[in-house]
Design a protein around this motif. Sequence first.
Motif, short mmCIF file in Angstrom:
data_model
loop_
_atom_site.label_atom_id
_atom_site.label_comp_id
_atom_site.label_asym_id
_atom_site.label_seq_id
_atom_site.Cartn_x
_atom_site.Cartn_y
_atom_site.Cartn_z
N GLN A 47 -12.17 7.34 -6.32
CA GLN A 47 -10.81 7.31 -5.76
C GLN A 47 -10.73 6.31 -4.60
O GLN A 47 -9.87 5.45 -4.57
N LYS A 65 -7.51 3.89 -5.18
CA LYS A 65 -6.54 3.83 -4.08
C LYS A 65 -6.39 2.41 -3.53
O LYS A 65 -5.84 2.23 -2.45
N SER A 96 -3.84 -0.69 -8.08
CA SER A 96 -2.42 -0.35 -8.15
C SER A 96 -1.65 -1.41 -8.93
O SER A 96 -0.85 -1.08 -9.82
N LYS A 136 2.26 6.54 -9.71
CA LYS A 136 2.64 7.85 -10.26
C LYS A 136 1.51 8.34 -11.16
O LYS A 136 1.24 7.76 -12.21
N TRP A 137 0.85 9.40 -10.71
CA TRP A 137 -0.18 10.06 -11.52
C TRP A 137 0.46 11.28 -12.17
O TRP A 137 0.86 12.21 -11.49
N GLN A 169 0.82 -1.20 0.00
CA GLN A 169 0.00 0.00 0.00
C GLN A 169 0.86 1.26 0.00
O GLN A 169 0.44 2.29 -0.49
N ALA A 170 2.05 1.17 0.54
CA ALA A 170 2.93 2.34 0.62
C ALA A 170 3.49 2.71 -0.75
O ALA A 170 3.92 3.82 -0.96
N GLN A 171 3.50 1.75 -1.69
CA GLN A 171 4.01 2.03 -3.02
C GLN A 171 2.97 2.83 -3.79
O GLN A 171 2.03 2.28 -4.34
N GLU A 172 3.15 4.12 -3.81
CA GLU A 172 2.20 5.01 -4.47
C GLU A 172 2.35 4.92 -5.99
O GLU A 172 3.46 4.82 -6.51
#
Length: 155
Positions: free
Chosen positions: A59, A64, A69, A23-24, A18-21
Motif C-alpha cells: 500500500q 498510494k 494512481s 475509488k476502491w 495526491q488529494a484525488q483519491e
Amino acid sequence: MKKIFLIAFFLVGAFVAQAQELKWHTDVKEAIAISNKENKPMLLFFTGSDWCGWCIRLQNEVLKTAEFSKWASQNVVLVELDYPRRTPQTPELKNQNNELQQAFGIQGFPTIYFTSAESKDGKVNFKGLGHTGYVAGGPTAWLAVAEGIVHPKKS
C-alpha cells in the motif's frame, strides 16, 4: 519571480494530484458492471489491511503513489477484498470475500489478480489475466509487472 511562481504552481499541482483519491470498490458485482461498461479489467487486491505487513508495505510503496494512481485510473477498475482481524465487516462482505478467496485459490497476502468477468444467468465467470503480489523496487518496478499482465506484448 517567475521561478518562485513556477515552483509554487508545481507544488500545488502535486498536492492536488495526491488529494484525488482512487475509488476502491468492495462490491464485486458493482465493480464487474463498471469493468464491463468501461472495458477495463479489474485489479482484485486480496489484503489483510490491519495485520499483514507485506500488504501495508505494498500500500505505502505502490498503491498510494501518484504513479500508481495515474496508471490505475487509466487501466483498471480497483477492487479491495479485505480479510482484517480487527476491523469489523458485514456478513455479506465477509461471505463475498471468502467466496472469491476460494474461487481464485488465494493462499497468501498480498495477492493481486487481474481479471475480467461477465455475469450470465446469475453466475459470474472470471477470465484471469494474471496475478502478482509485492514487488520490490517501488511503483516503477511494480507497474512494469502489472503493465505486462494488463497489456501483454503480442509476439
